[in-house]
Design an enzyme around this catalytic site. Structure first.
Site, PDB file in Angstrom:
ATOM      1  N   LYS A  77       0.839  -1.212   0.000  1.00 38.58           N
ATOM      2  CA  LYS A  77       0.000   0.000   0.000  1.00 38.58           C
ATOM      3  C   LYS A  77       0.868   1.255   0.000  1.00 38.58           C
ATOM      4  O   LYS A  77       0.598   2.204  -0.734  1.00 38.58           O
ATOM      5  CB  LYS A  77      -0.928  -0.031   1.205  1.00 38.58           C
ATOM      6  N   THR A  79       3.920   1.441  -1.105  1.00 43.08           N
ATOM      7  CA  THR A  79       4.561   1.456  -2.418  1.00 43.08           C
ATOM      8  C   THR A  79       3.634   2.095  -3.449  1.00 43.08           C
ATOM      9  O   THR A  79       4.060   2.937  -4.259  1.00 43.08           O
ATOM     10  CB  THR A  79       4.928   0.026  -2.846  1.00 43.08           C
ATOM     11  N   ARG A 100       2.522   7.653   7.284  1.00 44.05           N
ATOM     12  CA  ARG A 100       2.860   7.408   8.688  1.00 44.05           C
ATOM     13  C   ARG A 100       4.347   7.069   8.815  1.00 44.05           C
ATOM     14  O   ARG A 100       4.985   6.619   7.869  1.00 44.05           O
ATOM     15  CB  ARG A 100       2.039   6.242   9.237  1.00 44.05           C
ATOM     16  N   LYS A 111       7.879  -7.127   9.122  1.00 43.70           N
ATOM     17  CA  LYS A 111       7.924  -6.347   7.883  1.00 43.70           C
ATOM     18  C   LYS A 111       9.333  -6.083   7.385  1.00 43.70           C
ATOM     19  O   LYS A 111       9.604  -6.127   6.189  1.00 43.70           O
ATOM     20  CB  LYS A 111       7.191  -5.012   8.080  1.00 43.70           C
ATOM     21  N   ALA A 279      -3.406   0.552  12.537  1.00 36.69           N
ATOM     22  CA  ALA A 279      -4.807   0.592  12.117  1.00 36.69           C
ATOM     23  C   ALA A 279      -5.620  -0.574  12.655  1.00 36.69           C
ATOM     24  O   ALA A 279      -6.840  -0.522  12.645  1.00 36.69           O
ATOM     25  CB  ALA A 279      -4.897   0.615  10.601  1.00 36.69           C
ATOM     26  N   PHE A 307      -3.695  -1.051   6.760  1.00 39.12           N
ATOM     27  CA  PHE A 307      -4.363  -2.324   6.511  1.00 39.12           C
ATOM     28  C   PHE A 307      -5.510  -2.170   5.514  1.00 39.12           C
ATOM     29  O   PHE A 307      -5.477  -1.300   4.659  1.00 39.12           O
ATOM     30  CB  PHE A 307      -4.807  -2.972   7.826  1.00 39.12           C
ATOM     31  N   PHE A 387       3.395  -7.738  -8.890  1.00 36.66           N
ATOM     32  CA  PHE A 387       4.554  -8.452  -8.355  1.00 36.66           C
ATOM     33  C   PHE A 387       5.212  -9.235  -9.482  1.00 36.66           C
ATOM     34  O   PHE A 387       4.578  -9.543 -10.495  1.00 36.66           O
ATOM     35  CB  PHE A 387       4.120  -9.400  -7.228  1.00 36.66           C
ATOM     36  N   TRP A 415       6.572  -0.762  -8.205  1.00 40.07           N
ATOM     37  CA  TRP A 415       7.743  -1.345  -7.554  1.00 40.07           C
ATOM     38  C   TRP A 415       8.861  -1.504  -8.576  1.00 40.07           C
ATOM     39  O   TRP A 415       9.992  -1.121  -8.335  1.00 40.07           O
ATOM     40  CB  TRP A 415       7.398  -2.713  -6.945  1.00 40.07           C
TER      41      TRP A 415
END
Length: 563
Positions: A77, A79, A100, A111, A279, A307, A387, A415
């Protein structure tokens, strides 16, 4: 630059990327030098008072980036947020990003980093992911200073009559440490304080963090800190920070942190990275001050809420937009082929294998998120975050499905190609069209409803539940909330991010379930009621193989293993 030939890690890409002095980024964004407080060459805080005369009065439009229910690794998200902003800038828009700040807990846990990815990152990636400008440390210190003052007040005679069994604020750390969820403090004799059961939350779940992110300025910050309820007296009357007379000291500890942080994307788009509530256990949005500052400096502000749209986006609409007048003009729902396959029943280890049938089976989750956004009066755009394992057949199927559903959608290869390249052009075009389309934003519920009715509305309208079950302690808390005059506050649901239900194993778009509310915590400074559901924890734990195991420093002191 293409997805199939991108360097192996986000850290490699970030280190290889050119980065401009932050003064140049500020000047391009219309921020005068006297408003900058430098933190090295590539980071700065913005003094809002010094910005007042330079910033415009017309506020830019807000694009909110949300997502479908994620896999444990997340769906990119951030990205997509960065890549979309870069692509909008490439299309000639005056754009700023508002994100954030990452929490060290999940960075060292699962992560490994949270500044976007590939060629759609904010820089300097290492600094932002680690201690940055010290904001989280300041918030941690303010919270723990408050708790030291509470326990000292009890030790020194307890003039307010605080019941040690009914203290509702905990100490915090920006660490995933399950061993600190429940502790006993004050042991060791009369000089060590009053023994009581206590515990720790993670910093990003603290009310001080929520207050920090919802405050509109320094004086509003002080006012909100003063209104925090720390617990209750022996006769069950609420006790606030104002009763302790320490809101001034707490504000002093946050006076520098409250200034938003300016950084840049790889493509040179200015970004404000500030605040960071989770979140799934908090309201999941960056600071109001950063969002409003970005709106004064840009025509379009691209921001995100954590999220899936059942969590961060709902809270953005029903909490942040109420308090800050930042209702989104457009919403993007990020989907990925791997998340669709997971919600279609594919095991985590097999998500990289082509499987159009599983994509089709999992699209019910995306459909519910899209329809939920529509309940706020906004028709979202679906961004399919590409991806390297995605096949053309899988991507084409999702685009065809979106078209059949009447949903605007685009594949975003941000990406691999970055928003500064062509990877986000189609998504940017769809978002610009959405910004030009008429909208009629509305909140999901009226504040005039009772807290119980607000919760019931969220679980039925957004989660798709049959109803809600309140534990006996939660029912008692409902009565206390109404008796204390807090019934008019919005609700912040604390729920697993992996499912619409409160059971993380119920994937897709489950039906025939009940949400279980085990407790309610009034956050009277932040201005909402937290409803704790299922087994969600306010202090997460570490996984069996934490990301920290892959982290190190090289001979030059550079970070290793921040993916």
């Amino acid at each position: 630059m293409t997805s199939t030939h991108a360097p192996a890690s986000d850290l490699d890409i970030a280190r290889a990327a050119p980065i401009r002095p932050i003064e140049d980024i500020a000047a391009a964004a219309g921020i005068p030098a006297e408003a900058l407080e430098l933190y090295g060459r590539y980071k700065a805080k913005i003094d809002i008072a010094a910005l007042d005369s330079a910033a415009g009065t017309r506020l830019g439009k807000v694009v909110l980036v949300s997502a479908m229910s994620p896999t444990p690794a997340g769906e990119g998200k951030s990205t997509c947020t960065v890549g979309l902003a870069d692509s909008l800038a490439r299309a000639g828009q005056r754009v700023m990003i508002a994100l954030r700040e990452p929490s060290l807990g999940p960075i060292l846990g699962m992560k490994g980093g949270a500044t976007g990815g590939g060629y759609s990152q904010v820089l300097p990636m290492e600094d932002i992911n680690l201690h940055f400008t010290g904001d989280f440390h300041a918030i941690t210190s303010a919270n723990n200073t408050l708790m030291a003052l509470v326990d000292n007040h009890i030790y020194q005679g307890n003039a307010l009559g605080i019941d040690p069994r009914r203290i509702t604020v905990k100490r915090v750390l920006d660490v995933n440490d399950r061993a600190l969820r429940e502790v006993v403090i004050g042991l060791g004799g009369p000089t060590q304080g009053t023994p009581r059961q206590d515990g720790f939350d993670i910093t990003v779940a603290s009310e001080v963090m929520a207050v920090f992110c919802l405050a509109t300025g320094l004086q509003d910050l002080k006012k909100r800190l003063a209104a925090i309820t720390i617990g209750y007296t022996y006769d069950r009357k609420p006790v606030t920070v104002a009763d302790l007379r320490v809101e001034g000291a707490l504000t002093m500890l946050l006076k520098d942190a409250i200034k938003p942080n300016l950084v840049q994307s790889i493509a040179g788009t200015p970004a404000l990275v500030h605040g960071g509530p989770f979140a799934n256990i908090a309201h999941g949005c960056n600071s109001v001050i950063a969002t409003q500052t970005a709106r004064r400096l840009a025509d379009v502000v691209v921001t995100e809420a954590g999220f899936g749209a059942d969590l961060g986006a709902e809270k953005f609409m029903d909490i942040k937009a109420r308090y800050a007048d930042v209702a989104p003009d457009a919403v993007v729902v990020v989907a990925t082929i791997r998340a669709l396959k997971m919600h279609g029943g594919v095991a985590k280890e097999d998500l990289g294998k082509p499987d159009v049938a599983a994509v089709e089976a999992g699209v019910a989750n995306l459909r519910r998120h899209v329809h939920n956004v529509e309940k706020f009066g906004i028709t979202p755009v679906v961004a399919i975050n590409k991806f390297t394992t995605d096949t053309d057949e899988e991507l084409a199927w999702v685009l065809k499905w979106c078209a059949a559903e009447g949903i605007s959608a685009a594949v975003a290869d941000v990406w691999g190609e970055g928003g500064g390249g062509a990877g986000g052009d189609d998504l940017a075009a769809a978002v610009l069209a959405a910004l030009d389309a008429p909208g009629s934003f509305r909140h999901l519920y009226s504040l005039e409803l009772s807290v119980e009715e607000k919760i019931r509305t969220i679980v039925q309208e957004i989660y798709g539940a049959d109803g809600v079950d309140f534990s006996v302690p939660a029912l008692r808390r409902l009565a206390e909330i109404e008796a204390n005059g807090w019934g008019g506050l919005p609700v912040c649901m604390a729920k697993t991010q992996y499912s619409f239900s409160d059971d993380a194993t119920k994937l897709g778009a489950p039906k025939g379930f009940t949400i279980h509310v085990r407790d309610l915590i009034p956050k009277t400074g932040a201005g909402f009621i937290v409803a704790l559901t299922g087994a969600v924890m306010t202090m997460p734990g570490l996984p069996k193989e934490p990301a920290a195991l892959r982290m190190d420093v090289d001979d030059d002191g550079g970070a290793v293993g921040l993916f």
